[in-house]
Design a protein around this motif. Structure first.
Motif, PDB file in Angstrom:
ATOM      1  N   ARG A   1       0.836  -1.210   0.000  1.00 31.73           N
ATOM      2  CA  ARG A   1       0.000   0.000   0.000  1.00 31.73           C
ATOM      3  C   ARG A   1       0.868   1.257   0.000  1.00 31.73           C
ATOM      4  O   ARG A   1       0.588   2.219  -0.719  1.00 31.73           O
ATOM      5  CB  ARG A   1      -0.938  -0.011   1.211  1.00 31.73           C
ATOM      6  N   ARG A   2       1.923   1.247   0.819  1.00 34.61           N
ATOM      7  CA  ARG A   2       2.790   2.424   0.871  1.00 34.61           C
ATOM      8  C   ARG A   2       3.575   2.587  -0.422  1.00 34.61           C
ATOM      9  O   ARG A   2       3.824   3.714  -0.868  1.00 34.61           O
ATOM     10  CB  ARG A   2       3.723   2.327   2.079  1.00 34.61           C
TER      11      ARG A   2
ATOM     12  N   LYS B   1       1.404   4.252  -3.006  1.00 37.10           N
ATOM     13  CA  LYS B   1       1.264   5.683  -2.740  1.00 37.10           C
ATOM     14  C   LYS B   1       2.550   6.430  -3.065  1.00 37.10           C
ATOM     15  O   LYS B   1       2.527   7.557  -3.568  1.00 37.10           O
ATOM     16  CB  LYS B   1       0.871   5.908  -1.284  1.00 37.10           C
TER      17      LYS B   1
ATOM     18  N   LEU C   1      -3.648   5.754  -6.978  1.00 41.27           N
ATOM     19  CA  LEU C   1      -2.953   6.090  -5.741  1.00 41.27           C
ATOM     20  C   LEU C   1      -1.795   7.040  -5.998  1.00 41.27           C
ATOM     21  O   LEU C   1      -1.530   7.958  -5.212  1.00 41.27           O
ATOM     22  CB  LEU C   1      -2.449   4.814  -5.062  1.00 41.27           C
TER      23      LEU C   1
ATOM     24  N   GLU D   1      -3.231  10.496  -6.585  1.00 38.59           N
ATOM     25  CA  GLU D   1      -3.738  11.076  -5.340  1.00 38.59           C
ATOM     26  C   GLU D   1      -2.597  11.529  -4.437  1.00 38.59           C
ATOM     27  O   GLU D   1      -2.701  12.547  -3.747  1.00 38.59           O
ATOM     28  CB  GLU D   1      -4.627  10.068  -4.620  1.00 38.59           C
ATOM     29  N   SER D   2      -1.488  10.789  -4.447  1.00 37.52           N
ATOM     30  CA  SER D   2      -0.334  11.185  -3.640  1.00 37.52           C
ATOM     31  C   SER D   2       0.244  12.506  -4.103  1.00 37.52           C
ATOM     32  O   SER D   2       0.895  13.210  -3.330  1.00 37.52           O
ATOM     33  CB  SER D   2       0.751  10.100  -3.709  1.00 37.52           C
TER      34      SER D   2
ATOM     35  N   GLU E   1      -2.542   3.090   6.774  1.00 36.01           N
ATOM     36  CA  GLU E   1      -2.407   4.394   6.127  1.00 36.01           C
ATOM     37  C   GLU E   1      -1.005   4.974   6.209  1.00 36.01           C
ATOM     38  O   GLU E   1      -0.740   6.035   5.653  1.00 36.01           O
ATOM     39  CB  GLU E   1      -3.401   5.378   6.755  1.00 36.01           C
TER      40      GLU E   1
END
Length: 743
Positions: free
Chosen positions: A336-337, A340, A430, A433-434, A562
């Motif tokens: 996930r990280r 992002k 993602l 969005e980042s 998150e």
């Protein structure tokens, strides 16, 4: 020669003269910190002579250590560099080659090789006799190159023997042996971690090392060898034992090679990583073990730090294959990280293969016997797979039985393509969005070619509102899906995603929300219905989120996903230039249960100094923790009198930003729906009241439970929802159920 300054003369006299009876009579730290790099370089030989002399009085030892630790970054002349080598050779230690190699790079003049050769020979011998060869290959070979051919050959032979069963590190070492002294010293500087902590690392050492062609080629050979070894392991040609592959220095060598390849975005890196990561993550047997858990996590963390689309794909495949439960959880968080973090590398994030999708139709047709599998990337929900007859194009309702029975490979390939396209879309979303917190902009020409007109990325790009800079500081917003096409602009013009916090005009935000509702356009990320935060505070702290009780397990689980980290009693996260701390009033730890409260939120730099978008995104992330944690506490099973009393208090408070956005969306979704009225804090439908922040339903002031459908195929279709949110859908379903019951 320049005359020494008074404080230099005082320091030199103190280091060579009789020690005072009390340390307070020695020069202080203020004088040490006034040293220039050249002055420090001239003093360091004397400093190291004092440190090496075990009989030196304690006050002199203290002063010498203080100069070494507090002096800063030294600069040597050819003479002072040779003097330092000579001092080190008087009482050589096995680790002195590290100091000597670092001094070479800090010499502002050409080296006096003849003066360095003798001491260098002594230092190399001390390192070899002391067993310091492994882990210091670069510095050992750098100093050996000055000592002469005999010492260099001995050092090389010793390293080859020590690395006989470490093939990856030996490959890297062979590349080092083929280079010169400066190249070896540069690599040693780049790899230096805790050694010489008093000397700041040269600022350009990493880039200088990366630019060496031999270093890049060595990294490619290391990764190629690692891929070949893992392939042999999975073919059964190498005996398998859990957590033994790439043991010792080979693990670090492979990590460094991967880091170099991803940092430079080498074209061969993605392919090799796709061979290495999945195979190092799963055993060649049915066991749940790994060839090397440490290497798997180290490479995954490298991808997280320096992601590329290909590397993220490799990490995703590794996550799909892994059988170890603990590693699965770690890879989930890292993946996930990494997705992002692609937003931090916009020049890399835009690189997407088209996978054969036709740019005009957004589809790819795959023959499967008498049928055609149609992969469509234009659907709101993302890439989908549909079926047609090959002869007449008749659409089918599901997967033909013939395809399952007679063409399993073609069917699997079609489904794999859909899965790959879905992950591409998610990764791109993602990454885009980042870019909010990084203020990422693109050149219009490249944006148009690689996003707006790309057969895969186009489905994401066209549903988002963009801004183009027409003149310096003047931005024009547009929506590619609006029917007017792409604007005409100079290829060098700047383009960025529109964000509601950038505009101070509520009418503009409202107009874009109306337009999205009119087009029934599901955006790939929440943009026009995105909450914006503009608190009145301008200092470092805000009390915006204080008050509600939070379910600890829910908050900490969400925080881990998150990217928040725990620091005793607070959660901390970086948002571009901002650091956000959420104080929870008690020590927190993974697996904690019970409840927590927000005691304050701190931002550095302070709120008034932050860009509006960065400030809004940081506070939005805090609000997400608070909202989810509060809802979990509210939604607990043990709803007693105390909990209902607290709920009533919350119901009387003004709505937060998320609930206000939910109210805005509901007014549009339910506009014209008979018997429904959306007020400031509640929604009324018939004699039922639904709170917009909690979704709790009451009738005549008393709580009631409404049985909602699970959203399955038999559930009543909902009106268009502009964004995905569990509570928003729950409220809309509640309205539908209450209206149906009263009809």
């Amino acid at each position: 020669m320049t005359e020494p300054t008074p404080h230099v003369r005082r320091l030199r006299a103190a280091l060579t003269g009789p020690p005072p009876s009390d340390r307070r009579f020695l020069p202080g730290l203020d004088e040490i910190r006034r040293l220039t790099p050249a002055e420090l370089g001239a003093l360091l030989p004397l400093v190291h002579r004092v440190i090496a002399d075990e009989e030196s009085p304690d006050p002199l030892h203290w002063l010498a250590r203080a100069v070494q630790q507090e002096g800063g970054a030294p600069e040597f002349t050819a003479a002072t560099c040779a003097e330092l080598f000579a001092v080190l050779a008087e009482r050589p230690k096995r680790t002195d080659v590290t100091l000597a190699a670092a001094a070479l790079l800090r010499c502002a003049e050409p080296w006096d090789v003849s003066a360095l050769a003798g001491p260098a020979t002594v230092l190399v011998r001390a390192a070899l006799d002391g067993g310091a060869a492994l882990g210091r290959e670069a510095e050992l070979l750098a100093v050996a190159g000055l000592a002469g051919p005999a010492s260099e050959a001995e050092a090389a032979a010793t390293l080859r023997a020590a690395l006989a069963d470490r093939p990856l590190t030996r490959i890297a070492c062979e590349a080092l042996i083929a280079t010169g002294v400066r190249e070896r010293a540069l690599l040693a500087e780049d790899l230096r971690w805790t050694h010489l902590s008093a000397w700041p690392r040269l600022p350009d050492s990493a880039q200088a090392a990366d630019d060496q062609a031999w270093y890049v080629e060595g990294a490619r050979r290391v990764m190629t060898e690692a891929a070949a070894h893992l392939a042999a392991l999975h073919r059964g040609e190498v005996e398998y034992a859990a957590d033994t592959t790439f043991a010792g220095p080979d693990a670090e060598t492979l990590r460094r090679a991967t880091c170099l390849a991803l940092r430079r975005d080498e074209p061969w890196a993605g392919g090799l990583l796709a061979e290495i990561l999945p195979k190092v993550t799963v055993a060649p047997t049915p066991a749940k073990t790994l060839p090397s858990q440490s290497v798997c996590i180290a490479l995954a963390q490298t991808v997280e730090e320096l992601p590329t689309p290909e590397a993220v794909d490799a990490l995703r495949e590794a996550r799909r294959l892994v059988r170890h439960a603990g590693v699965t959880k770690k890879l989930d968080r890292i993946l996930r990280r990494a997705e992002k973090n692609l937003g931090k590398r916009p020049e890399v994030a835009l690189r997407l293969p088209d996978l054969g999708i036709d740019v005009s139709t957004g589809r790819r047709r795959l023959p499967v016997g008498p049928y055609v599998a149609v992969v469509d990337v234009t659907a709101d929900e993302g890439p989908v797979l549909t079926w047609e007859r090959a002869d007449d194009g008749t659409a089918l309702r599901g997967t033909p039985a013939v395809a399952r029975r007679d063409h399993p490979d073609e069917l699997a390939a079609a489904r794999a393509l859909v899965g790959q396209l879905r992950t591409q879309r998610r990764t791109l979303t993602l990454a885009l969005e980042s870019g909010f917190v990084l203020d990422t902009t693109y050149r219009y020409g490249r944006w148009r070619a690689e996003l707006a007109e790309h057969p895969v990325a186009r489905a994401v790009t066209r549903r988002l509102v963009w801004e183009i800079e027409r003149t310096p500081g003047v931005w024009h917003a547009f929506l590619p899906a609006d029917g007017d096409g792409l604007p005409d602009a100079d290829p060098s013009a700047a383009v960025r995603l529109w964000h509601p916090a950038r505009t101070t005009d509520p009418a503009e935000r409202s107009a874009w929300r109306d337009r999205i509702m009119t087009l029934a356009l599901r955006q790939p990320l929440r943009q026009v219905f995105r909450e914006q935060y503009a608190p009145r505070e301008t200092g470092a702290e805000t009390a915006l989120f204080e008050g509600p009780l939070l379910d600890a397990g829910t908050v900490l689980g969400l925080a881990a996903r998150e990217g928040w980290s725990i620091e005793y009693d607070q959660l901390v996260r970086e948002f571009g230039p901002a650091r956000v701390s959420v104080h929870l009033g008690a020590k927190v730890y993974p697996g904690m249960t019970g409840w927590l409260g927000v005691c304050g939120v701190r931002l550095d730099p302070p709120l008034g100094a932050l860009d509006p978008v960065v400030r809004s995104e940081a506070l939005r992330a805090v609000d997400l923790l608070v909202a989810v944690g509060t809802f979990a506490w509210w939604d607990a099973d043990d709803v007693g009198q105390d909990r209902w009393q607290r709920l009533r208090q919350v119901h009387a408070q003004p709505l937060g930003a998320q609930a206000r956005m939910r109210r805005d969306a509901l007014r549009r979704i339910l506009a014209g729906t008979e018997g429904v009225h959306v007020a400031d804090r509640h929604l009324t439908v018939g004699d039922h009241t639904v709170h917009l922040a909690t979704g709790r339903v009451s009738r005549d002031g008393e709580p009631v439970e409404i049985a909602l459908p699970d959203g399955g195929p038999k559930a009543r279709a909902l009106p268009f929802l502009p964004y995905d949110e569990q509570l928003l859908e729950r409220i809309v379903r509640t309205v539908e159920v209450v209206r149906a019951a009263s009809a």
